[in-house]
Each structure stands twice: as C-alpha cells, then as structure tokens.
Design a protein around this motif. Sequence first.
Motif, short mmCIF file in Angstrom:
data_model
loop_
_atom_site.label_atom_id
_atom_site.label_comp_id
_atom_site.label_asym_id
_atom_site.label_seq_id
_atom_site.Cartn_x
_atom_site.Cartn_y
_atom_site.Cartn_z
N ALA A 150 -20.89 0.49 32.67
CA ALA A 150 -21.76 -0.69 32.52
C ALA A 150 -22.66 -0.62 31.29
CB ALA A 150 -22.60 -0.90 33.77
N ALA A 151 -22.19 0.05 30.22
CA ALA A 151 -22.93 0.03 28.96
C ALA A 151 -22.81 -1.34 28.31
CB ALA A 151 -22.39 1.11 28.02
N ARG A 152 -23.84 -1.75 27.59
CA ARG A 152 -23.78 -3.02 26.85
C ARG A 152 -22.66 -2.93 25.82
NH1 ARG A 152 -27.88 -6.94 26.23
NH2 ARG A 152 -28.61 -5.97 28.16
N LEU A 153 -21.74 -3.88 25.86
CA LEU A 153 -20.55 -3.80 25.02
C LEU A 153 -20.81 -4.25 23.60
CD1 LEU A 153 -17.50 -3.11 25.12
CD2 LEU A 153 -17.08 -5.52 25.65
N VAL A 154 -21.38 -5.44 23.44
CA VAL A 154 -21.63 -6.01 22.11
C VAL A 154 -23.13 -6.29 22.00
CG1 VAL A 154 -21.14 -7.91 20.52
CG2 VAL A 154 -19.33 -7.02 22.02
N ALA A 155 -23.76 -5.71 20.99
CA ALA A 155 -25.21 -5.84 20.83
C ALA A 155 -25.62 -6.93 19.85
CB ALA A 155 -25.81 -4.50 20.39
N GLU A 156 -24.77 -7.25 18.88
CA GLU A 156 -25.09 -8.22 17.84
C GLU A 156 -23.93 -9.19 17.64
OE1 GLU A 156 -27.97 -8.46 16.43
OE2 GLU A 156 -28.85 -6.56 17.15
N PRO A 157 -24.19 -10.41 17.17
CA PRO A 157 -23.09 -11.33 16.87
C PRO A 157 -22.13 -10.71 15.86
CG PRO A 157 -25.21 -12.47 16.81
CD PRO A 157 -25.51 -11.01 16.92
N CYS A 158 -20.85 -10.99 16.04
CA CYS A 158 -19.85 -10.46 15.11
C CYS A 158 -18.84 -11.55 14.77
CB CYS A 158 -19.16 -9.23 15.69
SG CYS A 158 -18.42 -9.48 17.32
N ALA A 159 -18.15 -11.37 13.65
CA ALA A 159 -17.22 -12.38 13.16
C ALA A 159 -15.82 -11.78 13.02
CB ALA A 159 -17.69 -12.92 11.82
N LYS A 160 -14.84 -12.55 13.44
CA LYS A 160 -13.43 -12.22 13.26
C LYS A 160 -13.07 -10.83 13.78
CE LYS A 160 -13.00 -15.31 9.29
NZ LYS A 160 -12.59 -15.46 7.87
N ALA A 161 -13.66 -10.47 14.91
CA ALA A 161 -13.34 -9.18 15.53
C ALA A 161 -11.93 -9.22 16.12
CB ALA A 161 -14.35 -8.85 16.62
N ARG A 162 -11.27 -8.10 16.13
CA ARG A 162 -9.95 -8.00 16.76
C ARG A 162 -10.06 -7.41 18.16
NH1 ARG A 162 -5.95 -5.14 12.62
NH2 ARG A 162 -4.50 -5.75 14.30
N ALA A 163 -11.12 -6.66 18.42
CA ALA A 163 -11.35 -6.06 19.73
C ALA A 163 -12.81 -5.65 19.80
CB ALA A 163 -10.43 -4.84 19.93
N PHE A 164 -13.24 -5.27 21.00
CA PHE A 164 -14.61 -4.83 21.22
C PHE A 164 -14.57 -3.43 21.83
CE2 PHE A 164 -14.39 -9.45 22.07
CZ PHE A 164 -15.07 -9.88 20.94
N ALA A 165 -15.21 -2.49 21.16
CA ALA A 165 -15.20 -1.10 21.62
C ALA A 165 -16.55 -0.73 22.20
CB ALA A 165 -14.85 -0.15 20.47
N CYS A 166 -16.54 -0.14 23.38
CA CYS A 166 -17.78 0.29 24.03
C CYS A 166 -18.38 1.45 23.24
CB CYS A 166 -17.50 0.71 25.46
SG CYS A 166 -18.97 1.38 26.30
N PRO A 167 -19.68 1.42 22.92
CA PRO A 167 -20.28 2.50 22.13
C PRO A 167 -20.49 3.79 22.94
CG PRO A 167 -21.96 0.91 22.78
CD PRO A 167 -20.64 0.33 23.21
N TYR A 168 -20.27 3.73 24.26
CA TYR A 168 -20.52 4.90 25.10
C TYR A 168 -19.30 5.82 25.18
CZ TYR A 168 -22.67 7.38 29.10
OH TYR A 168 -23.21 8.31 29.94
N HIS A 169 -18.17 5.30 25.67
CA HIS A 169 -16.97 6.14 25.82
C HIS A 169 -15.75 5.60 25.08
CE1 HIS A 169 -19.31 7.40 29.49
NE2 HIS A 169 -19.01 8.58 28.96
N GLY A 170 -15.95 4.53 24.32
CA GLY A 170 -14.86 4.06 23.47
C GLY A 170 -13.83 3.19 24.14
#
Length: 340
Positions: A150-170
Amino acid sequence: PSPRPQKSTNWRVGRRTGGPQTWFQLGACVSPLAARSLAGPPMPGEAGQARAHSAGRALTGFGTEHKIAAMDANAGPLPTFPVGAYTDPAHFEAEMRAIFARSWVLAGFSHDLAEAGDARPVTVAGAPVLLVRGEAGELRAFHNLCRHRAARLVAEPCAKARAFACPYHGWAYGLDGALRGAPGMERTADFDKADWGLKPIRLETMGAYMFVNFDPDAAPLSDWLGDLPELLAPYALDDTVLVRRTEYDVACNWKVYVENFMDYYHTPTVHKTTLAATDLSAYHQNPPDTWIGKGEYLTLYAEHKGSAALLRGATGFPEMKTLTGPSAVGSTYVCAFPNA
C-alpha cells in the motif's frame, strides 16, 4: 471548527470573461443531506422555487440520527443540524462513508491528461486516487496504492508514461492497471500477477469534467446529474480548460465552506470593496433565482451586466459565442452535489 482542516481547491474554468459566465469552485463538497443544514426560514426569493427533492434520508454513526425531510415548496423551515454536525469527528467520518464514498465527486479535467500515459495523482475524500489516460485514449481511475504494501504509487503528475513502478519494492503496473512486474514474486506459491492489478475506481465525464465514484453499485453519472448538462450546454463544456488553480487550507467544516459558496447574502459586507462594488451587488438587492433541477444539483442564477466575477482592472477572455438565452445575460452558480 472541523475535525480536521479541509483542503479547498478553487478551480476556475472557462473560455471567457467580460460577460456572463459559469464558475465551478471545487474542492468543497455538499450533498442533498446537508444542502440546507443551516436553513431557517427560506431566504428571500426561495419560496416556491425549489422543486420537490429526494425524500427524507438519514445519517447514522455519530450518536443520534439526524433526518432531513423532503424539500418542496410547502415544506416550511427545515431543522438546523446540531453543533456536533460541524465539530464531531464521528459525524465527519459518517459523512465520509455515507456521502463522499457513494457520490460522484469531481476529480479533475480531461485536458490535464492529453496524451496516452499522462497521469495525475489527486486526493478524493481523503483517499489517494490516480487518474490515467490509457493507450487507446480511455480515461481511468485507480486507487493510487501499490497492491503489495500500500505504498503511494505515483507522487507527481507525469506525462507519456509507459508504466508505473512502486518506489518501495518495484512492482510495476501498466496504464490499464494490470500488474506487469513483481520482482522475486515468481518464487511465491500460487502468486498470479493477474490477481494483483490496481484497484479500479469508477470514472465518468461531463464534457471535460472527470468525476469519480467509489461505489461500484452507484447509478451512472448521467442519472446523478440529470438535466444539468443540458442547462450548461451553452458553455461548451467539452472545450472548457483550466485557466487558474489555487489551493487553500481552510480551517472550517466542509459544510460551512459550501454554505458560504451558495450564500450571496454576505457579498455587501465581506466583499464590499470588491465584488459588491460591481454589478454583482445586484445579487443582494434582487436575490437570485434558486433552482433544484432533475439531478442532484442546486443552482443560483441572476441577470447582471458584464462579468460577475472579474475584479476591477482584471482582464478576461473573449466573449463566448455559444451563449444563448439566460446564459447570455446572467450567471449560473452550480452546486452539483457533493461538489460546490
């Protein structure tokens, strides 16, 4: 006072100033349960104008049950909420569950997600939400929490991302919310990535306005809004863009903020050197029309000269050519419950 400070986001949107317009002031919220929570005798101009609204409803979970009677032209004065409705943390939590978790709440604008892979984290009713534009252009909303810890996945707006990586365990998620990668989890018995995608949240739109609803069984947004899109059609909502965003931490209960938004009575005193010095002062001498339409919304409307929201010396946009009828000669202020 409030059980916790309320975050108010003042989003001003439109394509014009210098003439009548509609403003949506968002971040504060209201619902049919609380729209008249401080109502005494009807304000001038209200009697006989309110349509029959939903039948009596009840909120429980804060010691006593408080029921709001059906609103109609002959209902007479409605009861005031007890003081605890504005100060009791248990009451506030009950409102979060009964109102915000089950209603359509405005979360943003589709033009903020212009390209595939654009994403924006927002907070709705205290919950972290991720708004995403998918590969095929579809708009989606998810709980902005990794399914692992349950770590916060995305902290800031992002553009043209291909995927979202969790900053805790990847752990990595696709634009559709599917779990694409979970390092080391292949050694875990019975682990199937298909079972661990992001939790979706319902997202529907009115023009460029994106609404979310945490209740999977709620009626569609079109049912909730009723004839509001038709009322606002002259404003070309599909072409609406955000022109300014200001956030405030407001030290009051959310109902006080919303009641103030729909209260023109304070303009000659609080805004006597600004708005009341303009043609907006007509709102006090000639109270606006109050209208509850076929959907879950309330509007105030008044005719006036020029723009009701520009301060002296401010410049605005070219006049909208799409305005016709009442929208061409006045302003409509909207509370689309629970949004003000």
